[in-house]
Design an enzyme around this catalytic site. Structure first.
Site, PDB file in Angstrom:
ATOM      1  N   TYR A 193       0.837  -1.186   0.000  1.00  0.00           N
ATOM      2  CA  TYR A 193       0.000   0.000   0.000  1.00  0.00           C
ATOM      3  C   TYR A 193       0.879   1.245   0.000  1.00  0.00           C
ATOM      4  CZ  TYR A 193      -3.692   3.263   0.781  1.00  0.00           C
ATOM      5  OH  TYR A 193      -4.575   4.305   0.605  1.00  0.00           O
ATOM      6  N   GLN A 246     -10.631   0.236   0.733  1.00  0.00           N
ATOM      7  CA  GLN A 246     -11.059  -0.547  -0.424  1.00  0.00           C
ATOM      8  C   GLN A 246      -9.861  -1.218  -1.109  1.00  0.00           C
ATOM      9  OE1 GLN A 246     -11.574   2.685   0.114  1.00  0.00           O
ATOM     10  NE2 GLN A 246     -11.307   3.963  -1.704  1.00  0.00           N
ATOM     11  N   ASN A 276      -3.373   5.711   6.289  1.00  0.00           N
ATOM     12  CA  ASN A 276      -4.109   6.472   7.298  1.00  0.00           C
ATOM     13  C   ASN A 276      -4.934   5.544   8.196  1.00  0.00           C
ATOM     14  OD1 ASN A 276      -6.353   5.696   5.842  1.00  0.00           O
ATOM     15  ND2 ASN A 276      -6.615   7.676   4.834  1.00  0.00           N
ATOM     16  N   SER A 328       6.374   8.983  13.744  1.00  0.00           N
ATOM     17  CA  SER A 328       7.825   8.813  13.772  1.00  0.00           C
ATOM     18  C   SER A 328       8.442   9.321  15.081  1.00  0.00           C
ATOM     19  CB  SER A 328       8.414   9.595  12.599  1.00  0.00           C
ATOM     20  OG  SER A 328       9.733   9.206  12.371  1.00  0.00           O
ATOM     21  N   GLN A 348      12.637  14.489  12.220  1.00  0.00           N
ATOM     22  CA  GLN A 348      11.501  13.629  12.564  1.00  0.00           C
ATOM     23  C   GLN A 348      10.283  14.468  12.932  1.00  0.00           C
ATOM     24  OE1 GLN A 348      11.608  10.242  11.858  1.00  0.00           O
ATOM     25  NE2 GLN A 348      13.373  11.238  10.940  1.00  0.00           N
ATOM     26  N   GLU A 368      12.240   4.387  17.896  1.00  0.00           N
ATOM     27  CA  GLU A 368      12.313   3.920  16.506  1.00  0.00           C
ATOM     28  C   GLU A 368      13.711   4.200  15.931  1.00  0.00           C
ATOM     29  OE1 GLU A 368       9.945   6.308  13.921  1.00  0.00           O
ATOM     30  OE2 GLU A 368       9.920   4.828  12.295  1.00  0.00           O
ATOM     31  N   HIS A 369      14.150   5.467  16.047  1.00  0.00           N
ATOM     32  CA  HIS A 369      15.482   5.873  15.563  1.00  0.00           C
ATOM     33  C   HIS A 369      16.310   6.345  16.745  1.00  0.00           C
ATOM     34  CE1 HIS A 369      12.712   6.993  12.135  1.00  0.00           C
ATOM     35  NE2 HIS A 369      13.560   6.212  11.505  1.00  0.00           N
ATOM     36  N   ASP A 421      16.880   7.148   6.102  1.00  0.00           N
ATOM     37  CA  ASP A 421      15.581   7.220   5.441  1.00  0.00           C
ATOM     38  C   ASP A 421      15.692   6.961   3.948  1.00  0.00           C
ATOM     39  OD1 ASP A 421      13.970   7.745   7.604  1.00  0.00           O
ATOM     40  OD2 ASP A 421      14.201   9.924   7.472  1.00  0.00           O
ATOM     41  N   GLU A 473      -1.353 -36.807  27.880  1.00  0.00           N
ATOM     42  CA  GLU A 473      -2.258 -35.758  27.397  1.00  0.00           C
ATOM     43  C   GLU A 473      -3.586 -36.350  26.918  1.00  0.00           C
ATOM     44  OE1 GLU A 473      -0.127 -33.329  24.540  1.00  0.00           O
ATOM     45  OE2 GLU A 473       1.205 -32.506  26.086  1.00  0.00           O
ATOM     46  N   HIS A 491      -2.694 -40.134  18.770  1.00  0.00           N
ATOM     47  CA  HIS A 491      -1.297 -39.692  18.668  1.00  0.00           C
ATOM     48  C   HIS A 491      -0.374 -40.847  19.061  1.00  0.00           C
ATOM     49  CE1 HIS A 491      -2.984 -35.651  18.557  1.00  0.00           C
ATOM     50  NE2 HIS A 491      -1.780 -35.118  18.418  1.00  0.00           N
TER      51      HIS A 491
END
Lengths: 433, 433
Positions: A130, A191, A214, A237, A259, A327-328, A361, A415, A420
């Protein structure tokens, strides 16, 4: 103004815990709307995609117009300046070189009992990426998602990207071509995720969906998870910089802003061992905020979520950083390798003053899709492993089954799983005559 | 009776597609109840756990009685027969030996531009393992979840297990001790997941939660995902056997039943190239179903979801198996390695007639937590990687920044991220004097 904290203050721990707990993102509850969109796409396929694209992107698609044709791609890509193309190709080359090294090995061995064991990695057959439209439509993200998939050996890689009012981003299309993407569709939102997961007349379903989006896209990814694989749900970020006094305040200020300019919910934190340096960086940030193009976004992020923390020493700085699990993480200190050895939780580490986060980046090589919101405590950035899966392999010789079968019979009995046990017993009986 | 399909029939593809699309599990919608339970545990901590345990498990816990003490563990474990203990230890040893080999390597290299790149793996600091109570309380699952965590280096590993009416399973406690589990709590259901994710007065929060559970546990795991990491949401068990005529029908029948006996929603499929063999297996299944302890469960699974498919050749059998993407795949043919080479999607492969799937459930070595419901198309079984995360590393020399910085500046400009570009520009200006 950002928060200023000093580990020497009595209430530091309370204030730092508050900083960690601050909710930076309000996710609107779009789950019901998304459920309706997914149901519509499952029921009506392309017709639903065409209606929803008309509604959300103000674009009328012909029934056979969902995919970009080769000629349409060529026409858009021709608009890209040569220097931009060269930069994208340079980036792609470096990202590919890094990710090729991530390819894991298969394994096979025979143990003393005569059991041959191992595993084998195979690529996901089809993946969908995406790509957001509008402002957050980043060609670098196309490279970062598509190249690991292709390195992993994904045969069919497709992109969905909304083109609001019919406007495509030529750089995104070029990045897709450079990365070897096979199909590109002009759809976005929930969609697009539904089409990738369930398929329509024009879009064959995929097995794995990655890429940012989003709130609608995120909710749709959560909903189709299980039917297909998804990557993480990315939050805003973050950057944390640990810097001693021996740095150019301007460098660090710009790194924090790089950032902060992404999103009003982004977070930039400086931990320093030198109070004067902390003040100098803050002043430099304020100075740049007067002229920066995205000063309203970066300013809001810095004001609401920024922080400068004065630490006693680098050992303490590392401990605080681990609680953030950023994150960074930039380590701008005399011996960044030694400090990195003390860090346990971070998505990506940038070592030394010549390694601004922005290099990562675009052209550093490592992936820029990284765990946010403290999830570096338990997860990793995007890699070729996200597009591979492992099948474990086992083969018993008759001797191996005789050696370890009785333990399996015993455990099956404990068990209460009789069949088995019998599946082992029947074989042992034949082997033992 | 199970479905019989023949690839030579005209409507085979329609029938096979129907088989693939059959919904085997009805997940009750417990999401609202689970949201309430999680909110209660977050608000009231231990008090909520004690109330909910009273209500769901009919067990009154003292405020300091959530955790098993060492003495309580000892007393329960003393009940385990020596042979069961030996079998569990044997299994643990083999599972550990397999998973140790999965530990991934760190990497570091310097490229021609002077950029030092790489990555580093670190363990999750704390993990929680959910163990169901009652019938599905399997000591083997404790080993399969706990050992990879400990091999990965997880420092704090805790278990939550409901003890309905105060009944603990001594084998589960012994398995936990053998695997090196650090803490065990007498709580179950969504409340246990909430406690692991958010913490209470008695239970410190963890970073990652794994382990199977009922619909409430699954819904709770989905809800806390993001706050902590979770493993997959497991569906009912599945086995697919590809067998030629040169097999003992009894072996194959018992292998099919060993999955069918797990759950009425389990699925067992035989693909064979020999019609007579298919019939012989079906007869053997029916014969065992007359006497099997769990015949009502296994019979329902076989009747409702079982299938016998006659294929033209092994090539075709492999193609069909890939469309199923089974959790467990047995290859009972003359050259199982060659056939395995044609398979792309399976959680675990068992090669040859001496490797019943049940060996893999207990003592083979590979993990028995595997992708179900066709998710082997995009995911893998549990492994040490689930308890590790990767931090990427990058360090630019001044020369490296001079070489690749300009491409980053260009791409930042093309994405309108000015501060990103300036963070590179400021450094290049200093370097270039």
């Amino acid at each position: 103004m950002p928060v200023f904290l000093d580990t020497a203050e009595a209430d530091f721990d309370i204030q730092f815990s508050q900083l960690l707990a601050t909710k930076r993102e309000d996710s609107p509850d779009v789950d019901e709307a998304v459920a309706g969109i997914i149901a519509d796409v499952r029921a009506r396929g392309d017709a639903a995609l065409i209606d929803l694209t008309e509604r959300f992107d103000r674009l009328s698609l012909a029934p056979d117009g969902l995919a970009f044709t080769r000629a349409e791609m060529d026409a858009e890509i021709a608009k890209v300046p040569a220097e931009d193309r060269a930069a994208l190709e340079r980036a792609a080359e470096r990202i590919r070189a890094y990710h090729v090294r991530q390819m894991p090995d298969d394994a096979q061995w025979t143990d003393p009992e005569g059991a041959t064991l191992g595993w084998r990695w195979t690529p996901v057959a089809a993946a969908g990426l995406y790509v957001p439209g509008g402002l957050a439509s980043y060609p670098s993200s196309v490279l970062m998602n598509a190249i690991p998939a292709k390195v992993a050996g994904v045969e069919r890689l497709c992109i969905t990207v909304p083109t609001p009012d019919g406007q495509a981003n030529p750089l995104v299309l070029l990045a897709a071509r450079i990365a070897g993407v096979d199909e590109i569709y002009r759809v976005g939102g929930a969609q697009a995720i539904a089409a990738l997961a369930y398929g329509t007349q024009s879009i064959a379903p995929v097995d794995k969906i990655t890429g940012p989006g989003n709130a609608y896209v995120a909710a749709a990814k959560r909903r189709v998870f299980g039917k297909v694989g998804i990557d993480m749900i990315a939050g805003p970020s973050e950057i944390l910089v640990i810097a001693d006094a021996d740095n150019d305040p301007d460098f660090i200020a710009l790194d924090l802003l790089s950032q902060a300019e992404h999103d009003e919910s982004a977070q930039a934190i400086l931990i320093t061992t030198d109070e004067g340096f902390g003040k100098a960086v803050t002043e430099a940030v304020e100075r740049h905020l007067e002229t920066l193009d995205r000063r309203s976004i970066a300013g809001a992020s810095w004001r609401d979520f920024g922080a400068v923390i004065l630490a006693r020493d680098l050992e303490e700085a590392a401990r605080l950083s681990d609680r953030v699990a950023p994150e960074h993480l930039e380590l701008c200190v005399a011996d960044p390798d030694a400090l990195a050895g003390r860090i346990r939780h971070a998505g990506a580490i940038f070592l030394g003053q010549w390694t601004p986060e922005a290099i990562g980046d675009y052209v550093g090589g490592p992936n820029h899709v990284l765990p946010t919101a403290r999830s570096a405590r338990f997860s990793s950035g995007l890699s070729v492993l996200d597009f591979l899966k492992r099948t474990t392999m086992a083969r018993m010789s008759p001797g191996a089954l005789q050696a370890i079968g009785p333990a399996a019979e015993r455990l099956a009995a404990s068990e209460s799983l009789q069949a088995h046990g019998l599946s082992v017993t029947a074989r042992l009986r034949k082997l033992n005559g």
